[in-house]
Design an enzyme around this catalytic site. Structure first.
Site, short mmCIF file in Angstrom:
data_model
loop_
_atom_site.label_atom_id
_atom_site.label_comp_id
_atom_site.label_asym_id
_atom_site.label_seq_id
_atom_site.Cartn_x
_atom_site.Cartn_y
_atom_site.Cartn_z
N ARG A 35 37.55 30.90 -28.37
CA ARG A 35 36.38 30.42 -29.11
C ARG A 35 36.40 28.91 -29.30
O ARG A 35 35.37 28.24 -29.23
CB ARG A 35 36.34 31.14 -30.47
CG ARG A 35 35.10 30.90 -31.24
CD ARG A 35 35.01 31.74 -32.49
NE ARG A 35 34.36 30.95 -33.53
CZ ARG A 35 33.06 30.66 -33.55
NH1 ARG A 35 32.27 31.10 -32.60
NH2 ARG A 35 32.56 29.92 -34.52
N LEU A 47 28.27 28.97 -35.03
CA LEU A 47 28.72 27.68 -34.51
C LEU A 47 30.11 27.37 -35.05
O LEU A 47 30.45 27.71 -36.18
CB LEU A 47 27.72 26.58 -34.91
CG LEU A 47 26.33 26.75 -34.27
CD1 LEU A 47 25.33 25.79 -34.88
CD2 LEU A 47 26.41 26.56 -32.75
N ASN A 63 19.00 26.37 -39.00
CA ASN A 63 18.93 27.72 -38.45
C ASN A 63 17.72 28.44 -39.02
O ASN A 63 17.31 28.18 -40.16
CB ASN A 63 20.19 28.51 -38.83
CG ASN A 63 20.20 29.91 -38.24
OD1 ASN A 63 19.93 30.10 -37.05
ND2 ASN A 63 20.49 30.90 -39.06
N THR A 64 17.16 29.33 -38.23
CA THR A 64 16.10 30.18 -38.75
C THR A 64 16.58 31.62 -38.74
O THR A 64 17.22 32.07 -37.79
CB THR A 64 14.78 29.98 -37.98
OG1 THR A 64 13.84 30.92 -38.48
CG2 THR A 64 14.92 30.16 -36.49
N HIS A 65 16.30 32.33 -39.83
CA HIS A 65 16.86 33.67 -40.02
C HIS A 65 15.75 34.62 -40.47
O HIS A 65 14.99 34.30 -41.39
CB HIS A 65 17.97 33.60 -41.08
CG HIS A 65 18.64 34.92 -41.31
ND1 HIS A 65 19.54 35.44 -40.42
CD2 HIS A 65 18.51 35.83 -42.31
CE1 HIS A 65 19.94 36.62 -40.87
NE2 HIS A 65 19.34 36.89 -42.00
C1 GRF Z 1 14.20 35.12 -34.70
O1 GRF Z 1 13.66 36.06 -35.57
C2 GRF Z 1 15.46 34.52 -35.25
O2 GRF Z 1 15.43 34.29 -36.61
C3 GRF Z 1 16.43 35.62 -34.93
O3 GRF Z 1 16.09 36.00 -33.62
C4 GRF Z 1 14.71 35.76 -33.42
C5 GRF Z 1 14.57 34.86 -32.22
O4 GRF Z 1 13.32 34.96 -31.64
N1 GRF Z 1 17.79 35.22 -35.12
P1 GRF Z 1 12.88 34.00 -30.44
O5 GRF Z 1 14.00 34.03 -29.40
O6 GRF Z 1 12.67 32.63 -30.99
O7 GRF Z 1 11.64 34.61 -29.91
#
Ligand code: GRF
Length: 201
Positions: free
Chosen positions: A66, A94, A108-110
């Site tokens: 890793r 990461l 990050n988006t979650h």
């Molecule tokens: C998003 O909902 C993100 O938060 C999650 O995976 C999805 C990614 O979608 N971790 P995309 O690849 O941007 O269409």
């Protein structure tokens, strides 16, 4: 000068596409300068290639461990002189090399309302728990799993008939706008992080 974004993806890249679309406007304060993935078959890579944006792939399986993977990912990102790194559906944690290279500059988006349902199966976990309200969170990345300071959240109602797929699509529609809006804010202001507070001025 627009801020330089390096976007990391693992899948379809619709969040990436939202950033690419937003950045077509001269008014948007950021542009995507490179897209990285942890798998060669990440469909979203094609979205970047179509518009002539350089891509790179750093697959964990190609590395001894890793740490070596993390070091190579950091080196690839470094080549593009990023102001911000955006993990947009990048399904890996990461490591220290990437984190220390971009302190407080990784977003990050979650697909859940953190701190509820962190991890890779947020939508499935929320449905299994039986919540009636969920949503998405855009946050800064720290060394935990989806634990960094929250930048913005948006609510999505759960419908009785929802499957994981249907609910995730509804969340993603909201998530894309949230991400584009947050990056607009971050890239046009000074950003200071004090503990869990993000001061945007
Ligand atoms: C998003 O909902 C993100 O938060 C999650 O995976 C999805 C990614 O979608 N971790 P995309 O690849 O941007 O269409």
């Amino acid at each position: 000068m627009p801020a330089r974004l390096v976007v990391l993806i693992s899948g379809s890249g619709t969040n990436l596409q939202a950033l690419l679309d937003a950045a077509r406007s001269d008014q948007y304060p950021a542009k995507v300068v490179a897209v990285g993935a942890d798998r060669r078959d990440a469909a979203g890579l094609i979205r970047a290639e179509k518009v002539g944006i350089p891509t790179f792939v750093v697959e964990p399986g190609d590395f001894a461990d890793r740490a070596a993977w993390d070091a190579e990912l950091a080196a690839e990102i470094q080549r593009f002189d990023a102001d911000w790194v955006v993990s947009a559906g990048f399904m890996r944690i990461l490591g220290p090399a990437v984190l220390s290279q971009h302190p407080h500059r990784i977003v990050n988006t979650h697909p859940a309302l953190l701190p509820s349902f962190p991890g890779a199966h947020a939508v499935r976990d929320a449905l299994a728990y039986g919540v009636t309200v969920t949503g998405c969170t855009v946050h800064l990345v720290d060394d935990g799993v989806d634990t960094g300071p929250v930048l913005a959240q948006q609510v999505v109602m759960v419908e009785q008939s929802d499957t994981e797929e249907v609910l995730h699509e509804r969340i993603k529609a909201v998530e894309r706008d949230l991400l584009v809006g947050v990056m607009q804010q971050l890239c046009s202001h000074d950003v200071e992080v004090i503990g869990r507070e993000v001061v945007i001025s």
